[in-house]
Enzyme design. Sequence first.
Site, PDB file in Angstrom:
ATOM      1  N   CYS A 162       0.872  -1.164   0.000  1.00  0.00           N
ATOM      2  CA  CYS A 162       0.000   0.000   0.000  1.00  0.00           C
ATOM      3  C   CYS A 162       0.918   1.225   0.000  1.00  0.00           C
ATOM      4  CB  CYS A 162      -0.896  -0.020   1.243  1.00  0.00           C
ATOM      5  SG  CYS A 162      -2.191   1.214   1.207  1.00  0.00           S
ATOM      6  N   PHE A 239      -7.918   6.487  -1.616  1.00  0.00           N
ATOM      7  CA  PHE A 239      -8.475   7.696  -2.239  1.00  0.00           C
ATOM      8  C   PHE A 239      -7.620   8.167  -3.401  1.00  0.00           C
ATOM      9  CE2 PHE A 239      -5.708   9.281   1.257  1.00  0.00           C
ATOM     10  CZ  PHE A 239      -4.839  10.092   0.523  1.00  0.00           C
ATOM     11  N   ASN A 349       3.546  -0.497   3.494  1.00  0.00           N
ATOM     12  CA  ASN A 349       3.246  -1.859   3.969  1.00  0.00           C
ATOM     13  C   ASN A 349       4.203  -2.791   3.241  1.00  0.00           C
ATOM     14  OD1 ASN A 349       1.073  -0.961   5.464  1.00  0.00           O
ATOM     15  ND2 ASN A 349      -0.435  -2.282   4.499  1.00  0.00           N
ATOM     16  N   PRO A 381      -0.270  11.465   4.669  1.00  0.00           N
ATOM     17  CA  PRO A 381      -1.574  12.128   4.520  1.00  0.00           C
ATOM     18  C   PRO A 381      -2.266  12.347   5.857  1.00  0.00           C
ATOM     19  CG  PRO A 381      -1.798   9.799   4.065  1.00  0.00           C
ATOM     20  CD  PRO A 381      -0.336  10.038   4.355  1.00  0.00           C
ATOM     21  N   GLY A 382      -3.250  13.266   5.869  1.00  0.00           N
ATOM     22  CA  GLY A 382      -4.058  13.500   7.065  1.00  0.00           C
ATOM     23  C   GLY A 382      -5.386  12.776   6.941  1.00  0.00           C
ATOM     24  N   HIS A 405       2.639   6.783   8.782  1.00  0.00           N
ATOM     25  CA  HIS A 405       2.145   6.704   7.400  1.00  0.00           C
ATOM     26  C   HIS A 405       0.886   7.544   7.209  1.00  0.00           C
ATOM     27  CE1 HIS A 405      -1.110   4.176   8.748  1.00  0.00           C
ATOM     28  NE2 HIS A 405      -1.401   3.688   7.566  1.00  0.00           N
TER      29      HIS A 405
END
Length: 484
Positions: A162, A239, A349, A381-382, A405
């Site tokens: 990922c 996303f 990952n 990312p948030g 991450h």
Amino acid sequence: MEKEKISNNELKALGINAVEVLVNFSRVANGLLKHNVMNKPEILANLEALIDDPMPYTLKKGGKFKNLAEDVIALRKEGKFVKQERSNFKLKEEIVDFPVWGLEQIEVGALSQMRTAVQLPIAVAGALMPDAHQGYGLPIGGVLATTANTIIPFAVGVDIACRMCLSIFDLPAETLDTETDKLKNLLVDHTYFGMGCTTKSYFDSSLFDSKTWGETKIIRSLKDKAYAQLGTSGTGNHFVEWGELTLGEGALNDIPAGKYLALLSHSGSRGFGGAIADHYSRIAMTKTKLPGEAKHLAWLDLDKDEGQEYWIAMNLAGEYASANHHEIHNKIARALGLRPIMMIENHHNFAWKEQLADGTEVMVHRKGATPAGEGVLGIIPGSMSAPGFLVRGKGHTPSINSASHGAGRAMSRSAAFKTLDRAVVAADLVDKRITLLGSDLDEAPMAYKNIHAVMAAQHDLVDVLAKFEPRIVRMADAREKPED
């Protein structure tokens, strides 16, 4: 939506190889699953226990597994279906320390899982990132270095490789306001989300010319599925989004400071990686017997066939995950009519062969952790309404060259559905000027930790180069079941 099944590969991983036995096990297992008698983990756990010791299952009148148990006993009397040898291991008895970043925002379950992980006999070092939360085996946000010839499938994760991918375009951030509909339509037309979703048009499918797709039986069996899913994204927190990237002076070579239009994506190796993880985690748990609290941390030996097979498959999943992101970014860039001036990506990952500061060769598992070696670029990312960050690693030795991450979950998906208010979530998105396509309450910003607190907790691990603020967010439709 695809119906969940127990595959022949999952059954073979338990040691079931004879065709007739495999058929019987599959019939019983999938019958129980189809009629909701038990869930998949319960069925596989029972089958694993039955193979170890079938006798108790023959004693229960009307038991769901009675006939299978009797078949196993009969076959063993004939010298068939011999019980697989397992290595039995104990955890280290001494208390092993590991550094933790952002301790005040990490749940007890994640700390407990990490404590178990560093007590494995093969463990060399561990660290816990500030976005950490409980997972299977190794917690999400956990980093574990093991001896160089061992690898733990569940410490890599179910969604192998990922990753994040960021494309920066030489367009002003104001494009998000002046061309909103166009940018929204580009996401709708060129992204595909959901379990089992496929696409028929490809920008570059040359990865499938690689001879590695013929290396092992399971890879060969999954090639067509992987090809059909090239350029698609999963469910859950996966996303593709447009946003505003604010870049500092001198942060990146050849790109002046300023605010740019940028495209950010998060997804992994799809059904291919999931099937590989399922298959080899079962083999590991069959071969390596550990105490109950550590059973998901079973490892494979790289000096043996199954370890080498997993290593080959994991690395191929890494290449495939990268190709998925490139498909998405290249298709959108082509439709936009503009190539990005820079593309940045990273796994989170995965397992890497690395060296510790003292020169010790190890296998570093980063399950939901970003590589942060000195000078290494990464993306953290948030949430859909909170910023993400482009970072450069500092090569901090105690963290095993790692960082978080993302923000990390503050609550489970079920808790989000039970406690969050749709109206409040919608108001937050309006306030932050977010256009949301798809998703549901389980991915609401309030389900995640405060990304600013997470970043503050790891200032010694990374330097922030740029801030990415999401504006047009595409995720799987609400009806899709999340992929963990």
